[in-house]
Design a protein around this motif. Structure first.
Motif, mmCIF file in Angstrom:
data_model
loop_
_atom_site.group_PDB
_atom_site.id
_atom_site.type_symbol
_atom_site.label_atom_id
_atom_site.label_comp_id
_atom_site.label_asym_id
_atom_site.label_seq_id
_atom_site.Cartn_x
_atom_site.Cartn_y
_atom_site.Cartn_z
ATOM 1 N N GLY A 1 -15.338 -29.166 -50.304
ATOM 2 C CA GLY A 1 -16.379 -28.528 -49.519
ATOM 3 C C GLY A 1 -17.438 -27.945 -50.435
ATOM 4 O O GLY A 1 -17.117 -27.261 -51.411
ATOM 5 N N THR A 2 -18.713 -28.221 -50.142
ATOM 6 C CA THR A 2 -19.798 -27.717 -50.973
ATOM 7 C C THR A 2 -21.063 -27.582 -50.140
ATOM 8 O O THR A 2 -21.154 -28.115 -49.034
ATOM 9 C CB THR A 2 -20.038 -28.652 -52.177
ATOM 10 O OG1 THR A 2 -20.905 -28.016 -53.112
ATOM 11 C CG2 THR A 2 -20.661 -29.964 -51.734
ATOM 12 N N SER A 3 -22.031 -26.854 -50.682
ATOM 13 C CA SER A 3 -23.343 -26.716 -50.045
ATOM 14 C C SER A 3 -24.370 -27.264 -51.015
ATOM 15 O O SER A 3 -24.761 -26.592 -51.974
ATOM 16 C CB SER A 3 -23.636 -25.249 -49.711
ATOM 17 O OG SER A 3 -24.899 -25.106 -49.102
ATOM 18 N N VAL B 1 -16.010 -25.953 -54.159
ATOM 19 C CA VAL B 1 -16.679 -25.854 -55.453
ATOM 20 C C VAL B 1 -18.169 -25.782 -55.161
ATOM 21 O O VAL B 1 -18.800 -26.791 -54.857
ATOM 22 C CB VAL B 1 -16.369 -27.060 -56.364
ATOM 23 C CG1 VAL B 1 -16.896 -26.802 -57.775
ATOM 24 C CG2 VAL B 1 -14.878 -27.335 -56.399
ATOM 25 N N SER B 2 -18.715 -24.583 -55.203
ATOM 26 C CA SER B 2 -20.112 -24.398 -54.809
ATOM 27 C C SER B 2 -20.718 -23.189 -55.495
ATOM 28 O O SER B 2 -21.443 -22.410 -54.880
ATOM 29 C CB SER B 2 -20.209 -24.259 -53.277
ATOM 30 O OG SER B 2 -21.537 -24.403 -52.836
ATOM 31 N N GLY B 3 -20.417 -23.012 -56.772
ATOM 32 C CA GLY B 3 -20.948 -21.858 -57.498
ATOM 33 C C GLY B 3 -20.529 -20.552 -56.870
ATOM 34 O O GLY B 3 -21.271 -19.571 -56.915
ATOM 35 N N ALA C 1 -18.395 -17.869 -61.607
ATOM 36 C CA ALA C 1 -18.189 -18.878 -60.576
ATOM 37 C C ALA C 1 -16.770 -19.410 -60.715
ATOM 38 O O ALA C 1 -16.281 -19.646 -61.827
ATOM 39 C CB ALA C 1 -19.186 -20.017 -60.721
ATOM 40 N N ALA C 2 -16.093 -19.570 -59.582
ATOM 41 C CA ALA C 2 -14.721 -20.070 -59.581
ATOM 42 C C ALA C 2 -14.536 -21.013 -58.400
ATOM 43 O O ALA C 2 -15.381 -21.078 -57.492
ATOM 44 C CB ALA C 2 -13.722 -18.916 -59.522
#
Length: 481
Positions: free
Chosen positions: A33-35, A95-97, A212-213
């Motif tokens: 999942g990311t933006s 994973v999206s900062g 960031a994780a």
């Protein structure tokens, strides 16, 4: 019929599991999942004529998938929808900062940090001296990303008036159009916009660094351990900084000045395949939404007209509840709520069809009820006197006349659904509005991509209106004498 169809779709749809799903070829699948509007972390880019999501977050995720022996599947959605998607099992990891704040740690687990950055203020050139630091932002209008650490920072600034939006590109447009005085973003992200967009300048960065994780669903210790092992390997090989450099170079190679100079026709032609894909999904959503909406609406209409009080109560309650709640809320309940409560993960397409069908059904039920009540009651009595049962009389005598009478209203509902289907883009459905947002993020043009979308919606609804008008005239030919 509706239930059977949805069960079929559910059975065919991938469901995110603890350590990756199984794909059709028998291999594991890792759902990310990311933006993808957070360059150079993750962003859209056209490579060899194809839209791809790239960035150093994506490069890290690919390494994790490789170590797990899984296929990486990327789900692009709004930043504030990432946590619900992870908690509901719709994605395996985020994973999206994302910054591992104490509040977020109560809901999900985090990997070891993989990157550190600073927060900066983006302002217009003329205001560079006016907002030199965070303290100067008191009582200012500030743009931030919804659900982000920047939103938390902005909330702590005395008197600040926050505008929280899903996309960084929308925040930049707010700044360019003078709707906000400044925007708080990460320095790595700001660099791309400051290089590409005239009229913005960085203010003095805040000295506090944030980490960031990678977000992982609570209790999934196996995946967490695997992710940390991959991160440890990448750090020991000094690959993460190289990934950041490569993503920054890829971000800089966007040819934004050329894209910004293109007129609306050039933009449409360049990204015609994007819009064609969006049209396909929009038509599919709308057609199935109205088809199942007609079935639901007819059933609810018959409930409301039935002699049994309990059926009338069910029909009335359905109509009032659905018409009295926003479609966006219904979408969130079906997409996230059902998954969190019952563990059933509908895909974006399934959730979109269900939402449009359920919502449309309530309005079509009232349309059908008005049509049935508009038929002379004497016709039902005449049919019954000839020996027809109530069900047969409704099926062969009343409903055909009612349907012909309400056909214009049904057509209008179809037109409405085509337009309202754009709301499904908030959960990552690749419809016209989603594709317009992607084109906007690629070209940095704030108006043309949406003008193209508006033109496409108009053409679709105009053609549909004409076809429905022709059908209406054909059905009404027998009424002319």
């Amino acid at each position: 019929m509706l239930l059977t169809f949805l069960l079929f779709l559910t059975a065919a749809a991938p469901v995110a599991l603890a350590s990756g799903t199984t794909n059709s070829s028998g291999g594991k699948k890792l759902v990310l999942g990311t933006s993808a509007d957070f360059a150079p972390y993750e962003f859209h880019k056209v490579i060899n004529g194809k839209d791809e999501i790239v960035g150093f977050d994506i490069a890290i995720a690919k390494e994790i998938a490789k170590d797990l022996g899984a296929e990486l599947v990327i789900e692009d959605m709004g930043f504030d929808g990432l946590l619900p998607a992870l908690q509901s099992g719709r994605v395996d990891l985020v994973v999206s900062g994302m910054t591992p704040t104490d509040e977020r740690k109560q809901s999900i687990d985090f990997s070891e940090p993989y990157y550190k950055s600073k927060q900066v203020i983006m302002v217009r050139n003329v205001d560079k001296d006016k907002y030199p630091n965070m303290k100067a932002l008191e009582n200012a209008k500030i743009g931030v990303q919804k659900g982000s650490i920047q939103e938390t920072i902005g909330q702590k600034i005395p008197g600040a008036k926050l505008t929280s939006l899903d996309k960084i590109s929308d925040i930049v447009l707010q700044l360019q159009t003078k709707r906000v005085d400044a925007a708080i973003v990460e320095d790595t992200v700001a660099a791309g916009y400051l290089d590409d967009i005239i009229g913005l300048a960085p203010a003095v960065p805040d000295e506090e660094q944030v980490e960031a994780a990678i977000g992982i669903r609570k209790g999934n210790t196996e995946l967490l351990k695997a992710v940390n092992q991959t991160l440890e390997r990448l750090k020991s090989e000094d690959k993460i900084q190289q990934m950041v450099t490569d993503a920054s170079l890829l971000m800089a190679d966007k040819d934004v000045d050329k894209d910004k100079s293109k007129n609306i026709f050039e933009v449409f032609w360049q990204f015609k395949s994007f819009y064609a894909t969006g049209v396909g999904y929009t038509l599919l959503l709308s057609a199935l939404g109205v088809f199942f909406g007609v079935i639901i609406g007819l059933i609810i209409c018959l409930f409301r007209l039935h002699d049994m009080a309990i059926l009338r109560w069910i029909g009335t309650a359905y109509v009032e509840v659905i018409r009295g709640t926003p479609m966006l809320v219904q979408l969130m309940i079906i997409y996230y709520g059902v998954s969190l409560t019952f563990g059933i993960n509908f895909t974006a397409l399934q959730a979109g069809i269900m939402t449009l069908s359920i919502n449309s059904g309530a309005y079509l039920a009232e349309i059908f009820r008005a049509g049935v009540q508009g038929v002379d009651r004497g016709q039902l009595e005449a049919a019954r006197s000839l020996g027809m049962g109530r069900a047969s009389a409704m099926r062969y005598i009343i409903l055909p006349q009612a349907f012909k009478a309400v056909l214009p209203a049904i057509g209008n509902e179809f037109v409405t659904i085509i337009k309202e289907s754009s709301i499904i883009s908030v959960i990552g459905m690749v419809d016209i509005m989603y594709q317009a947002s992607v084109v906007k993020n690629i070209t940095y043009q704030g108006m043309n991509p949406f003008l193209i979308a508006a033109a496409i919606y108009f053409v679709m609804t105009f053609i549909l209106s004409k076809l429905l008008g022709r059908l209406e005239r054909k059905l009404g030919a027998s009424d002319r004498r």
